[in-house]
Design an enzyme around this catalytic site. Structure first.
Site, PDB file in Angstrom:
ATOM      1  N   ASP A  16      10.596-107.428 -16.381  1.00  0.00           N
ATOM      2  CA  ASP A  16      10.051-106.196 -16.946  1.00  0.00           C
ATOM      3  C   ASP A  16      10.735-104.931 -16.419  1.00  0.00           C
ATOM      4  OD1 ASP A  16       8.614-104.467 -18.443  1.00  0.00           O
ATOM      5  OD2 ASP A  16       6.714-104.747 -17.389  1.00  0.00           O
ATOM      6  N   ASP A  34       9.399 -99.951 -11.622  1.00  0.00           N
ATOM      7  CA  ASP A  34       7.995-100.379 -11.547  1.00  0.00           C
ATOM      8  C   ASP A  34       7.935-101.682 -10.757  1.00  0.00           C
ATOM      9  OD1 ASP A  34       5.284 -99.997 -12.118  1.00  0.00           O
ATOM     10  OD2 ASP A  34       5.363-101.277 -13.887  1.00  0.00           O
TER      11      ASP A  34
END
Length: 334
Positions: free
Chosen positions: A238, A221
């Site tokens: 993340d 991502d």
């Protein structure tokens, strides 16, 4: 209607698509419970809490009495297995061990995956920074080199528990969630089903044309919101959506135009080979992400954060435009 930006939605990972639970998963995650979870690890929170932007999980910056603040991530119940979360942590640790600027979770008594009051969570050091501009040739090349190094580590071994960037995950499952959701107007169900089927066929045809590409462990991502820049340079945050997939997945969301992609690839190919055939996958990856975005909203609608953040999804006109967009994406891929 505006289309969602690339970084809006994380990858959908329910074992099976189904209507959203009637239970809001974070309803009892109170500030006191957040502080108690941090204290349970032997840290000393000073009461300062700051909620960070996250829809899928709940993430807090927590001040400490005797140390720098930490970031605490509470994992969405039922999304990932423990084994999959531990693979994420191990990958982050492997990257950090290779001296890559990736934020890895802290270990307490040898454990990075922690449990408190029915929640699973992890604690990481706080690393602030600003969003990258992605305008400078030097910045783009720098990011390209770092992504190449991430991929060099990612190519060492596969994920066993985290799944892949593929049609089953990003088209089939989220489209089931949409069809199971009352958000999709009944009058649009047949058109939506047909549009998704046509788009899925177009994506499959594009993949067949490109042929077999190497799949490796990815950030998954890698959009601008997951890259923070300081005076020392960029770092990545993340890894919650880390999966197996083609290398281009970690490049296309950072490249807003051909010039930016050229800059990223200049840096990337100075460190690692890149198969240019993968560039033809970008329209398919972009289309899958758009299907996923709608399915993600539909599957999570009973989480109170979602109607507040995505009120447009309650409007029939948004779904009408979404169905039209799917048709345009299929046409463009054909």
């Amino acid at each position: 209607m505006p289309r969602p930006p690339a970084g809006d939605a994380p990858a959908f990972d329910a074992a099976k698509a189904r209507p959203a639970s009637t239970h809001a998963p974070y309803a009892d995650l109170t500030p006191d419970r957040v502080l108690d979870a941090v204290a349970a690890c032997g840290l000393m929170p000073d009461g300062r809490l700051f909620a960070l932007n996250s829809y899928e999980n709940r993430v807090w910056q927590v001040g400490l009495e005797d140390a720098a603040p930490v970031v605490v991530k509470f994992y969405r119940p039922g999304r990932w297995s423990d084994a999959a979360i531990l693979e994420e942590h191990a990958f982050a640790g492997e990257l950090a061990g290779a001296e890559l600027p990736v934020v890895a979770p802290l270990a307490f008594a040898g454990r990075t995956l922690l449990h408190h009051a029915g929640y699973r969570y992890a604690i990481a050091p706080r690393h602030g920074g600003r969003a990258p501009t992605l305008e400078s040739v030097e910045e783009l090349a720098w990011l390209g080199r770092l992504i190449a190094r991430i991929h060099a580590v990612g190519a060492r071994a596969p994920f066993l528990h985290r799944g892949a960037i593929d049609r089953a995950t990003l088209v089939e499952r989220p489209s089931r969630a949409v069809l199971a959701s009352p958000l999709l107007p009944a009058a649009l169900r047949d058109r939506y089903r047909a549009a998704v089927a046509r788009l899925d066929e177009a994506i499959a045809a594009r993949e067949a044309t490109v042929g077999t590409v190497r799949r490796l462990r990815l950030h998954g991502d890698c959009h601008p919101g997951n890259v923070l820049w300081t005076d020392a340079g960029p770092h990545f945050v993340d890894l919650d959506d880390a999966r197996m997939g083609p290398a281009v997945q970690d490049l296309w969301m950072l490249a807003h135009d051909e010039r930016a992609m050229h800059g990223l690839l200049d840096g990337y190919t100075s460190m690692r080979d890149f198969d240019p055939a993968e560039l033809a996958l970008i329209p398919a990856l972009r289309a899958m992400r758009q299907v996923h975005h709608a399915g993600w909203i539909a599957a999570r609608w009973n989480d109170p954060a979602f109607p507040a953040a995505f009120p447009f999804a309650a409007e029939p006109s948004w779904w009408e435009q979404h169905v039209a967009d799917l048709g345009e994406l299929a046409e463009a891929l054909g």
